[in-house]
Write a protein that holds these residues in place. Sequence first.
Motif, PDB file in Angstrom:
ATOM      1  N   SER A 161       0.205  -1.142  -0.089  1.00 34.15           N
ATOM      2  CA  SER A 161      -0.269  -0.234  -0.097  1.00 34.15           C
ATOM      3  C   SER A 161       0.779   1.244   0.125  1.00 34.15           C
ATOM      4  N   TYR A 162       1.639   1.110   0.255  1.00 29.65           N
ATOM      5  CA  TYR A 162       2.769   2.540   0.740  1.00 29.65           C
ATOM      6  C   TYR A 162       3.997   2.510  -0.187  1.00 29.65           C
ATOM      7  N   PHE A 163       4.298   1.143  -1.301  1.00 30.82           N
ATOM      8  CA  PHE A 163       4.492   1.672  -2.294  1.00 30.82           C
ATOM      9  C   PHE A 163       4.036   2.073  -3.305  1.00 30.82           C
ATOM     10  N   ASN A 164       2.761   1.471  -3.380  1.00 31.78           N
ATOM     11  CA  ASN A 164       1.623   2.226  -4.121  1.00 31.78           C
ATOM     12  C   ASN A 164       1.237   3.803  -4.262  1.00 31.78           C
ATOM     13  N   LYS A 165       1.154   3.865  -2.792  1.00 32.51           N
ATOM     14  CA  LYS A 165       1.021   5.752  -3.061  1.00 32.51           C
ATOM     15  C   LYS A 165       2.821   6.724  -3.229  1.00 32.51           C
ATOM     16  N   LEU A 166       4.002   5.471  -3.121  1.00 29.63           N
ATOM     17  CA  LEU A 166       4.974   5.893  -3.619  1.00 29.63           C
ATOM     18  C   LEU A 166       4.871   6.705  -4.544  1.00 29.63           C
ATOM     19  N   LYS A 167       4.439   5.245  -5.347  1.00 32.30           N
ATOM     20  CA  LYS A 167       4.540   5.382  -7.632  1.00 32.30           C
ATOM     21  C   LYS A 167       2.715   6.134  -7.740  1.00 32.30           C
ATOM     22  N   ILE A 168       2.377   6.462  -7.023  1.00 32.93           N
ATOM     23  CA  ILE A 168       1.269   7.597  -7.266  1.00 32.93           C
ATOM     24  C   ILE A 168       1.702   8.954  -7.570  1.00 32.93           C
ATOM     25  N   GLU A 169       2.407   9.469  -6.173  1.00 28.04           N
ATOM     26  CA  GLU A 169       3.052  11.315  -6.554  1.00 28.04           C
ATOM     27  C   GLU A 169       3.998  10.714  -7.357  1.00 28.04           C
TER      28      GLU A 169
END
Length: 204
Positions: A139-147
């Motif tokens: 979940s954290y990694f996906n948030k990073l990728k979206i940013e």
Amino acid sequence: MILSSIIWARESFKIKVLTENIVHIKNVVCGRCIATVEGILSKLNIPYKNVSLGEATLLKDLSTEEYTAFKLELEKVGFALIEAKNKRIVNHIKSILIDEVSNSTDQKKLSEILSAELHYEYSHITNLFTAEEGHSIQSYFNKLKIEKAKELLEYDELSIAEIAYQLGFSTAAYLSTSFKKQTGITPSEYKKMQIKDRKGLDHV
């Protein structure tokens, strides 16, 4: 006389072994951050071996006064010393993932990257992270990728399909779905916005 000379020579050329002291620092996630920490250490006359993402290897144990001064200087620029072991590991995980999103073009599995870097089983890593942060590593990694996707969209140099590939999404459609789930709008709609809403990766 000869014996005295030998003893003098041994003492004169004795190599002093310096104690290495690794300290862990939150939000040190880029080259500029590393340079900032190096500047602080030099300013405080604290000898160090090297500074890397999330940590610094010092060549001495800090006195209470030195520790306090170092802590305050770090806090002035948005960094923080991490003392609890689990917090240090979580910070290291975040630093690795931020670096991966920022710089890597390899399509490696998340589990392989973290296990290789941290020398723990991935199940242990993800359980620890979830317990400390309240959400999963993925979940954290996906948030990073979206940013990061927001940043690349603002540059307007790559197509959505190219951004999807660079960030490890299987298709442009999957990126669009993930993007809308996190932001409420599609990548195309984000590009048209006059005022962009983007966080630095170290603030995700």
